[in-house]
Scaffold this active site. Sequence first.
Site, PDB file in Angstrom:
ATOM      1  N   GLY A 132       0.825  -1.222   0.000  1.00  8.57           N
ATOM      2  CA  GLY A 132       0.000   0.000   0.000  1.00  8.57           C
ATOM      3  C   GLY A 132       0.845   1.252   0.000  1.00  8.57           C
ATOM      4  O   GLY A 132       0.355   2.339  -0.246  1.00  8.57           O
ATOM      5  N   PHE A 190      -2.998  -5.562   5.040  1.00 11.35           N
ATOM      6  CA  PHE A 190      -3.048  -6.248   6.335  1.00 11.35           C
ATOM      7  C   PHE A 190      -1.624  -6.671   6.714  1.00 11.35           C
ATOM      8  O   PHE A 190      -1.144  -6.382   7.805  1.00 11.35           O
ATOM      9  CB  PHE A 190      -3.959  -7.457   6.154  1.00 11.35           C
ATOM     10  CG  PHE A 190      -4.456  -8.087   7.413  1.00 11.35           C
ATOM     11  CD1 PHE A 190      -4.608  -7.358   8.577  1.00 11.35           C
ATOM     12  CD2 PHE A 190      -4.809  -9.434   7.419  1.00 11.35           C
ATOM     13  CE1 PHE A 190      -5.090  -7.952   9.736  1.00 11.35           C
ATOM     14  CE2 PHE A 190      -5.291 -10.046   8.564  1.00 11.35           C
ATOM     15  CZ  PHE A 190      -5.424  -9.310   9.728  1.00 11.35           C
ATOM     16  N   GLN A 205      -1.973  38.083   3.554  1.00 11.94           N
ATOM     17  CA  GLN A 205      -3.145  38.897   3.840  1.00 11.94           C
ATOM     18  C   GLN A 205      -2.814  40.370   3.668  1.00 11.94           C
ATOM     19  O   GLN A 205      -3.628  41.225   3.942  1.00 11.94           O
ATOM     20  CB  GLN A 205      -3.603  38.646   5.276  1.00 11.94           C
ATOM     21  CG  GLN A 205      -4.348  37.343   5.390  1.00 11.94           C
ATOM     22  CD  GLN A 205      -4.657  36.994   6.818  1.00 11.94           C
ATOM     23  OE1 GLN A 205      -4.236  35.943   7.300  1.00 11.94           O
ATOM     24  NE2 GLN A 205      -5.373  37.843   7.509  1.00 11.94           N
ATOM     25  N   GLU A 236     -13.858  36.509  13.070  1.00 11.85           N
ATOM     26  CA  GLU A 236     -13.101  35.975  14.205  1.00 11.85           C
ATOM     27  C   GLU A 236     -13.933  35.571  15.416  1.00 11.85           C
ATOM     28  O   GLU A 236     -13.555  34.689  16.174  1.00 11.85           O
ATOM     29  CB  GLU A 236     -12.104  37.043  14.680  1.00 11.85           C
ATOM     30  CG  GLU A 236     -11.059  37.405  13.657  1.00 11.85           C
ATOM     31  CD  GLU A 236     -10.246  38.588  14.124  1.00 11.85           C
ATOM     32  OE1 GLU A 236     -10.774  39.713  14.131  1.00 11.85           O
ATOM     33  OE2 GLU A 236      -9.086  38.406  14.495  1.00 11.85           O
TER      34      GLU A 236
END
Length: 1292
Positions: free
Chosen positions: A235, A308, A741, A1231
């Site tokens: 996997g 497994f 921002q 906020e």
Amino acid sequence: MTTFSVCLTGTKYGCGGGGCGACTVMISTYEPASKKIRHYSANACLLPICSLYGAAVTTVEGVGSTKTRIHPVQERLAKCHGSQCGFCTPGMVMSIYTLLRNHPEPTSEQMIAALAGNLCRCTGYRPILDACKTFCKESICCQRKANGKCCLDQEDDLFDNKEKVSTSLFSTDEFQPLDPTQELIFPPELMRMAENQPKRTLVFHGERVTWISPVSLDELLDLKIAHPKAPLVVGNTGVGNKAMHTLHFHNLLVTGLTLGAACSLSLVKDILTNAIAEFPEEKTRVFCAVLQQLRTLGGEQIRNVASFGGNIISRKSTSDLNPVLAASNCMLNLASRGQKRQIPMSDIFADGVGNNTITPEEVLVSIHIPYSRKGEYVAAFRQAPRRENALPITNAGMRVLFEEGTDIIKDLSIFYGGAVLTTVCAKQTCQTLTGRHWNEQMLDEACRLVLKEIALPGSTDGENVDYKKTLMVSFFYRFFLEVSQSLKTMVNYFSCNSLTFQDPCHFPGIPMEYGSVLKDFKTRMPQSIQIYQDVGPSQSPQDPVGRPVMHQSGIKHATGEAVYIDDLPPVDGELFLAAVTSSRAHAKIVSIDTSEALKGAGVFDVITVHDVPAANEFYFSDDPEIIFARNEVICVGQIVCAVVADSDVHAKQAAAKVKIEYEMLEPVILTIEEAIKHNSFFEPKRKLEQGNVEEAFETVDNIIEGEICIGGQKHFYMETQSMLAVPKGEDEEMDLYVSTQHPAIIQVMLLHLSYFSTGIRSNQFPTESEPTEDLVKSKSCRGDCYSITSRAVRLILSREDDMVITGGRHPFIAKYKVGFMNDGRITAVDAKYYVNGGCTPDESVLVAEVSLLKIDNAYKIPNLRCWAYVCKTNLPSNTAFRGFGFPQSGLVTETWITDVADKTGLSPEKIREINMYKKNEQTHFKQKLDPQNLIRCWNECMEKSAYCSRRTAINEFNKQNYWKKRGIAIVPMKFPFGVSTPYLSQAAALVHIYTDGSVLLTHGGIEMGQGIHTKMIQVASRELNIPMSSIHFCETSTTTVPNACASIGSAGTDVNGMAVKDACQTLLKRLQPIIKKNPTGTWNDWIKEAFKQSVSLSATGYFRGYNEYMDWEKGEGHPFTYFIFGAACSEVEINCLTGDHKNLRTDIIMDIGCSINPAVDIGQIEGAFVQGIGLYTMEELKYSSEGVLYTRGPDQYKIPAVCDIPEQFSVSLLSSSQNPYAIYASKGIGEAGFFLGCSVFFALRDAVTSVRNERGLKKTFALNSPLTAEQIRANCADAFTEMVREGEEGSV
Ligand SMILES: Cc1cc2nc3c(=O)[nH]c(=O)nc-3n(C[C@H](O)[C@H](O)[C@H](O)COP(=O)(O)OP(=O)(O)OC[C@H]3O[C@@H](n4cnc5c(N)ncnc54)[C@H](O)[C@@H]3O)c2cc1C
Ligand code: FES
Ligand code: FES
């Protein structure tokens, strides 16, 4: 798939380790023998491409797109408001889509399980689940029957009928039906290939790896001989897939079930589920115990590919399967060339990890799980930092076999995981207890023996050893209870004269009030309701203000078409940057050796401080922020230099080869305590005072003193910090695409570095992600790279680098002294806040100031004195984060409120009511406050949550349940709005009208999921009186709106909305004469005419900002413009044996004035609330004693997942609330909801209090944040915690 060559950028890369689900894709395979197609979800980041030979991969682009047709999953996620920043959304789409391919009408359990492996940092999951529910079989009603009614019919009672309220944020009528016949078919050529092509060995050669897919076990065994060191990849979730078909089987044998080692964990789960349904209970106890672990192991994407055998063979201490498989006497069938053998599972743990029980030539072929026998009981337990998709802290597998018809132990087996490096067996304990009766004496001895036998090493990764030990014995106790309960119902049968008689065994069982602890918490589909005031009847149907309009980018998020920096198409000759960061917290740089790095493949250059053309610093406050470390490093993660190469991989490989020699410097200060000891602070220190605190302490009835520690928090935005610098080719100009921002400040920094940036553009942005100064540095160092290379440079931080380099929310320590009267009136408070600012000042002093200004929360304290000290430490610089100091400050306040309640014997809600602001008053900094809506929120919350009746019900529940307790808390909130500095709230917008009537709008606000662009379009639509569909948004850029202030403090909509309104009004004013002349004309007529008349159709809009100020000398001012009010009531249930908890119900009432967009605003409240739950109850940062961050990704740092949201979740917006200070009477809401997450903290505290009261424990106790399972368990002291403590004392 995200590579440039394929250009399918919808699949996102959030962590690279299987932990976030952003990269989920659907894999489809065809099995010619059964002629069945299997669809399963998988994490693309873990899938080796070679393992996909013959498989079809569907990415979000294959599900639907705006260019063809959007799929119902994409449509509903967007229209149900289930996407904010959208970075998680393609992954969510793929998980839901895959489930629907397999189950077109899934149950809600299937749906919620499908999302366990997908994280979202923005939405709080509720709207995503609302979209999911529309596909489920069951009714989508809330099923809340507390008052005998469900949400669909209780509306009338909930509200004042005068107010027209709505509870629907979307209309299901709009949704396209799900039509499974429309789905993509499995590619016929792959089907033909599978059917016709003979199986052959596949070999792929790469730059560094050769991949061989054998077709038979014999071939695999030969390869094992030839390449004993090569990993066998199945996997790839452990190594870092090939379904070995030969190891992919299951057989039912007389003695049990044999499962091929390559079976995926999902397949094992299905096989066990079927076997449990088929066989008698007595035979399936091992199956049940294994299944129990599989339910919460990883997310579905992990279980679908993880094998497994891989889980077993890895022998990791965190394996949830190994303890139970080993305890159950499972057998491993091994094969090597010419040899087969079977060994007991327990053998592989016999001498600890790394033993040679399995040779490098051997392959695990299958695992035999035996049936349980009569008189045999098996159980498995785990406790993890989050209930689902989290590796365990400790787990266990236990089995007991009794002498027939008795409670005498014939065979006992106890295995633990998570404790040491691998699974361990308490062998001696089991041997000693064999032959003993299953009773209290045995239990006591077993616990003591286990603690003695399993020696846990000291903590190496910040984990608490005592907690692990407590779990070990608590698990055994739980096993004891389970088995005792089963023994009670055990019946012996005996025959006499050909007749069979029953003989009940008369074992005592367990007390009734212990029974509930035998049931684990389950994640159920949450039921929710959102209530808001409808727009008035007179509002034009075209006017979108006040309506739940979908996020403007919702569909693009869901189709994967939204472009993030990593998705921007490659620029010709583009280079990649990788940062080299300090591994020391405080050290002198002796030398930097880049020679090996420079030799690396594709390396262009290594950039150091010497390459910075101007000053190697910039100023954010009074102290400089350094770009590249010069002679000294001041935290782990500080950027020392950077490698530029032709690919991201090459840059990272070379970065790892840069050798930096350090000389350690003293002191290394990491914690607040150490900073206090070394007097290490940033200036200025702040103080606020009102009344006469000393005098007030003289006159009070009682004084309490206390302390609380509040841990930091990482932003954990799903898109990591990233940027792209593109040279324009002349005049040293460049375009910068950055995640920030505050684009204007980046531009200023570059100018400082002697570059002229023609445009700083902000792309799609993650949740409330405030740039940290460290990243600003890396943004600036981009300029240098460009100067050296003259080529475009891209930097996408890995999750690990992002977490190590950036700061986050400030940890706090608060010390308080509170004076109060016996009747609960608090008259004096003296508080000191110590704030861990990290290594540079950034905005830490501002954060400290805000924490003092908001210290009162909802309470009038006549005599109040508070100090804030920002500690200078050797951690990455902490920075702004949603709430900006209030989440910490408010928690401290509510803690001393609760302490006063404990001391007076009054309830916390009584103390809150007594001390709450009641009339027009002044705050402690002399700003006027009208608390009317605070009181309304509180009263409505009390009423809607049915607080009083639920309090009674909880008391009753707690009387009837010893090991499980419930708690409830209701918390009020006053969240002042403002940034305290007038010029920081100015804003501008630019609106163009084109001659076809369409409008292009831009403004200075940054979209980071909070829906600002959507709201701005709503504003423009109302102002210009045209439909939203005619208005388009242009990306935020410094070229269109210069000098824009940062999008902070919930102010984006307020200030940019005013600017957009101003621009639109200017345009309308210009159009007025034309409209007046032709009042029946259309918008397009007017625009055409305006153009003919040479009327300018472009306008800027401007908002000067709020008149906010604060005089710290005088301790007074008007730092805030208005107040947002709210209240939240939360109920939880805790498991006293493990410290685990479940959030049962939350009711929030929030006053946000007249909401511009209730869907977006409620989304902000819920998203912030869930982020708040993260801060207060689970997100824990762990550092080594040298300042190295251990918690560097979703594996170690747990943000809330679907399983963490309240089972019942209601949000109501306070009706009839007006706000004269903001656009359309709204209030900024980004906020405020965060703090209300602390209602869960106090509900947990209430539950713990109930445990302590019942057990007669010391009344006062202190809880820190985050209130993790570990802390809850430690505070629910009992015989088991006592045993651990005694053991510790004994060992000293
Ligand atoms: C995000 C995430 C969450 C997880 N959460 C959990 C959890 O909660 N609980 C838990 O128990 N586990 C958890 N795991 C671990 C996961 O279950 C194991 O990694 C997985 O089962 C290993 O199987 P695999 O097929 O991926 O192994 P691989 O990664 O392919 O291989 C792992 C190792 O096993 C060897 N190997 C594999 N198969 C055989 C074989 N048949 N014979 C010999 N050697 C073999 C390989 O050579 C390799 O050394 C998590 C993993 C991830 C990535
Ligand atoms: S990127 Fe694959 S799970 Fe996070
Ligand atoms: S919308 Fe889920 S992470 Fe942003």
